[in-house]
Write a protein that holds these residues in place. Sequence first.
Motif, mmCIF file in Angstrom:
data_model
loop_
_atom_site.group_PDB
_atom_site.id
_atom_site.type_symbol
_atom_site.label_atom_id
_atom_site.label_comp_id
_atom_site.label_asym_id
_atom_site.label_seq_id
_atom_site.Cartn_x
_atom_site.Cartn_y
_atom_site.Cartn_z
ATOM 1 N N GLY B 265 1.244 -1.577 0.128
ATOM 2 C CA GLY B 265 -0.218 0.445 0.250
ATOM 3 C C GLY B 265 1.394 1.058 -0.114
ATOM 4 N N THR B 266 2.461 1.303 0.272
ATOM 5 C CA THR B 266 2.762 2.327 -0.143
ATOM 6 C C THR B 266 3.532 2.440 -1.526
ATOM 7 O OG1 THR B 266 3.846 0.977 2.098
ATOM 8 C CG2 THR B 266 4.978 3.006 1.074
ATOM 9 N N VAL B 267 4.022 4.259 -1.364
ATOM 10 C CA VAL B 267 3.725 4.218 -3.341
ATOM 11 C C VAL B 267 5.660 5.324 -2.838
ATOM 12 C CG1 VAL B 267 2.506 5.925 -4.509
ATOM 13 C CG2 VAL B 267 1.055 4.767 -3.528
ATOM 14 N N GLY B 268 5.740 4.862 -3.973
ATOM 15 C CA GLY B 268 7.047 5.368 -4.518
ATOM 16 C C GLY B 268 6.844 6.727 -5.326
ATOM 17 N N TYR B 269 7.172 7.772 -5.288
ATOM 18 C CA TYR B 269 7.278 9.185 -6.251
ATOM 19 C C TYR B 269 8.596 9.210 -6.915
ATOM 20 C CZ TYR B 269 2.223 9.642 -3.772
ATOM 21 O OH TYR B 269 1.709 9.556 -3.423
ATOM 22 N N VAL B 270 8.438 9.468 -7.558
ATOM 23 C CA VAL B 270 9.759 9.340 -8.878
ATOM 24 C C VAL B 270 9.643 10.067 -10.072
ATOM 25 C CG1 VAL B 270 11.434 8.456 -9.759
ATOM 26 C CG2 VAL B 270 10.451 6.740 -8.372
ATOM 27 N N ARG B 271 9.867 10.939 -9.866
ATOM 28 C CA ARG B 271 10.513 11.977 -11.260
ATOM 29 C C ARG B 271 10.318 11.776 -12.242
ATOM 30 N NH1 ARG B 271 7.807 16.556 -9.182
ATOM 31 N NH2 ARG B 271 8.777 17.411 -7.643
ATOM 32 N N PRO B 272 10.035 11.917 -13.613
ATOM 33 C CA PRO B 272 10.313 11.610 -14.969
ATOM 34 C C PRO B 272 11.048 11.741 -15.657
ATOM 35 C CG PRO B 272 8.223 12.842 -15.180
ATOM 36 C CD PRO B 272 9.081 12.790 -13.429
ATOM 37 N N SER B 273 12.192 13.033 -14.717
ATOM 38 C CA SER B 273 13.362 12.571 -15.337
ATOM 39 C C SER B 273 14.808 11.673 -14.354
ATOM 40 C CB SER B 273 14.469 13.987 -15.028
ATOM 41 O OG SER B 273 13.654 14.465 -13.158
ATOM 42 N N ASP B 274 14.269 10.666 -13.065
ATOM 43 C CA ASP B 274 14.837 10.189 -12.133
ATOM 44 C C ASP B 274 14.741 8.611 -13.091
ATOM 45 O OD1 ASP B 274 16.067 12.011 -11.037
ATOM 46 O OD2 ASP B 274 14.080 12.090 -9.039
ATOM 47 N N ILE B 275 14.342 8.339 -13.810
ATOM 48 C CA ILE B 275 13.556 7.695 -14.445
ATOM 49 C C ILE B 275 14.820 6.988 -16.135
ATOM 50 C CG2 ILE B 275 12.537 6.022 -16.457
ATOM 51 C CD1 ILE B 275 10.724 6.630 -13.452
ATOM 52 N N LEU B 300 13.956 18.818 -22.912
ATOM 53 C CA LEU B 300 13.597 17.492 -22.086
ATOM 54 C C LEU B 300 12.687 16.272 -23.288
ATOM 55 C CD1 LEU B 300 14.325 17.521 -18.476
ATOM 56 C CD2 LEU B 300 15.985 16.462 -19.955
ATOM 57 N N PRO B 301 13.427 15.704 -24.482
ATOM 58 C CA PRO B 301 12.763 14.432 -24.721
ATOM 59 C C PRO B 301 11.882 13.881 -23.679
ATOM 60 C CG PRO B 301 14.291 14.600 -25.589
ATOM 61 C CD PRO B 301 14.363 15.951 -24.804
ATOM 62 N N HIS B 302 10.117 13.745 -24.143
ATOM 63 C CA HIS B 302 10.087 13.134 -22.934
ATOM 64 C C HIS B 302 9.377 11.493 -23.980
ATOM 65 C CE1 HIS B 302 6.023 13.358 -20.498
ATOM 66 N NE2 HIS B 302 6.087 12.304 -21.057
ATOM 67 N N GLU B 312 0.990 -0.676 -16.249
ATOM 68 C CA GLU B 312 0.989 1.058 -15.765
ATOM 69 C C GLU B 312 1.611 1.872 -16.345
ATOM 70 O OE1 GLU B 312 1.608 1.579 -11.284
ATOM 71 O OE2 GLU B 312 -0.354 0.087 -11.274
ATOM 72 N N THR B 313 1.204 3.230 -17.114
ATOM 73 C CA THR B 313 1.853 3.983 -17.563
ATOM 74 C C THR B 313 2.855 4.487 -16.720
ATOM 75 O OG1 THR B 313 0.293 4.442 -18.768
ATOM 76 C CG2 THR B 313 1.865 6.268 -19.068
ATOM 77 N N VAL B 314 4.265 4.827 -17.423
ATOM 78 C CA VAL B 314 5.659 5.492 -16.808
ATOM 79 C C VAL B 314 6.077 6.733 -18.037
ATOM 80 C CG1 VAL B 314 8.018 4.761 -16.056
ATOM 81 C CG2 VAL B 314 6.260 3.695 -15.870
ATOM 82 N N HIS B 315 6.426 7.494 -17.122
ATOM 83 C CA HIS B 315 6.706 8.434 -17.976
ATOM 84 C C HIS B 315 8.210 8.671 -18.311
ATOM 85 C CE1 HIS B 315 2.263 10.059 -19.250
ATOM 86 N NE2 HIS B 315 2.242 9.540 -18.324
ATOM 87 N N ALA B 316 8.495 9.736 -18.741
ATOM 88 C CA ALA B 316 10.057 10.173 -18.342
ATOM 89 C C ALA B 316 11.158 10.754 -19.616
ATOM 90 C CB ALA B 316 10.924 8.543 -18.572
ATOM 91 N N GLU B 317 11.972 11.038 -19.064
ATOM 92 C CA GLU B 317 12.576 12.898 -19.045
ATOM 93 C C GLU B 317 13.945 12.100 -20.230
ATOM 94 O OE1 GLU B 317 9.278 16.398 -18.276
ATOM 95 O OE2 GLU B 317 11.411 15.785 -17.254
ATOM 96 N N LEU B 318 14.694 12.744 -20.935
ATOM 97 C CA LEU B 318 15.871 11.910 -21.064
ATOM 98 C C LEU B 318 16.483 13.495 -21.160
ATOM 99 C CD1 LEU B 318 16.086 9.041 -22.980
ATOM 100 C CD2 LEU B 318 16.223 9.158 -20.696
ATOM 101 N N PRO B 319 17.942 13.553 -20.953
ATOM 102 C CA PRO B 319 18.905 14.442 -21.703
ATOM 103 C C PRO B 319 18.822 14.049 -22.814
ATOM 104 C CG PRO B 319 19.825 13.445 -19.704
ATOM 105 C CD PRO B 319 18.711 12.583 -19.816
#
Lengths: 282, 350
Positions: B265-275, B300-302, B312-319
């Motif tokens: 039930g715990t949720v982890g939060y991650v910014r797209p740039s940290d993927i 930052l390309p998305h 589930e959908t995951v959003h990522a941002e790469l340099p």
Amino acid sequence: MTTKTATLSSTSHQALTEPKAVRWLLTGLALAFLVLFLVVPLAAVFVQALEKGLDAYWAAIIEPDALAAIRLTLIVAGISVPLNLVFGISAAWAITKFKFRGKAFLITLIDLPFSVSPVISGLIYVLLFGLQGWLGPWLSAHDIRLIFAVPGIVLVTIFVTFPFVARQLIPLMQAQGVEEEEAAMVLGASGWQIFFRVTMPNVIWGVLYGVILCNARAMGEFGAVSVVSGHIRGLTNTLPLHVEILYNEYNFVAAFAVATLLALLAILTLVAKALLEKKVRH
Amino acid sequence: MGIQIQNISKKFGTYTALDQIDLTVPSGELVALLGPSGSGKTTLLRIIAGLETPDTGSIHFNGEVATQRHVRDRRVGFVFQHYALFQHMTVFDNIAFGMTVKPKAERPDKKHIRKRVNELLLLIQLDNMADRFPSQLSGGQRQRVALARALATEPKVLLLDEPFGALDAKVRLELRRWLRKLHDEIHVTSVFVTHDQEEALEVADRVVVMNQAKIEQIGTPEEVYDHPATPFVFNFLGHVNLFHCRESDDDQAVAIACLNGIDTGTVGYVRPSDICIRRNAEAADDIAAEVIFIQGAGALPHIELRRLDNGETVHAELPRDQYRQLGLKTGEQVFVHPTNVRVFAPNYQI
């Protein structure tokens, strides 16, 4: 290239309008209606008035009773219009810029004179202040005469013309909101300063518009005034009442001569209104 | 002048706009009230100005109680979202207004007013527009006039209600940088309301994040962005991916990506740039995913991916350089690896 764009624009133009015949028919109908119901009667008034020449016309107007009616009409308008100007602005200011209990009720009250027949308005005053009325005995004991006298005429005129200024201003001031007033307040302006330097300049044309309409009605009011005036020649006759009396006496030339004054007032009002509307749009 | 706000509450009918707010704005700081619409930030600003009365609590200016003081005696400058310039007055008269309505004894003479207005016109770079009317100005120019008008009376506090909200993106950016520069020059204590996190992070010394009538977090832009105190702050300050944690090791980052174990039930939060995206699985907790959408333009390309295990959908941002190196295509299967995972207590809701 040019021809192509030309055809394009002409087809798109055609697509947006009706066929010629329909346009002519609609315009013609509207014009015919206007001529039949507005222009012809107005012209008839002037034709009748001038039927026996300019001298007769002039005599009807400078006759003492007519002059007294003109004077009384001006007095009544001169008192009721400024008063309703003050009432109307205060009411609109209170309703649009402040929150308070009973606001909806106040708005309904302002509309009341428009929703009641003027004759009924006059009768209410007779019931209240007439000799047989509720306050009549007290008034006559103190030797105050309202009904069948000038004060009564002024009172009913104020009542009948009350909504004009307020009704004109409320939507205008509502649309403007209170942001400018708040800005002025934060900058340190007092209530009067806000009113005269921020609120009034923003609505001044609306105020004038309301005054013009209010004045036209004040001078032209017949029903309510007729009930309370008593039709005393030279004393309690306003212009509309004078016209009626002359007409009932089969004095058509005089009746229409005096009527032209009211007609001229109406035309003047419309011109002033049109000029103002032009001004407001800029 | 510092502002102290103590235990302020305000209700509109049954709707709670502010619920026991405490906040201190140190003298000379530029503070942003940041939150979604309906979070109570504008109400708080209007209470500080005196345009709204709080139900409970008090406002102090430099330790002095100001709660009962009338708006016009508070000496605050207020800038409205829609400028609220006096339509029938020229730019000059608008700016001079605050000085001309002062009581006779305090009112500066005409020469002084003229000098002050001209100074302000130079400051807002509109010195050749003194005789224009507000309707002849662009949005950005109007807002600068509104700011000059607020500054003309030398307020001790400057309050701005979504000052750039009605402007287009480019003018917004220019104007907020200009505001920051201006504040560095005149150092008037300022509070501004915004719903744009970028604006708050870029301009303010300190950001107050508000949500549902309460303050979620107060901190410098770095603090609130890098160390969000609540899931709401995390979510509001940027895009976010949620990973449901599994019961396993005590190490959070591993636990989250771990595919085995029971959902805690715990949720982890991650910014797209940290993927992290890579073509081959390098760690046990790498998640297999399919690329479903690529937005390659911008700094930052998305990349949008779908997890193969739970959809589930995951959003990522790469340099940019990494994006070019990977050369991703839609439909490809890759592995994602979340880093910098933040975990909040499970009873929190966004």
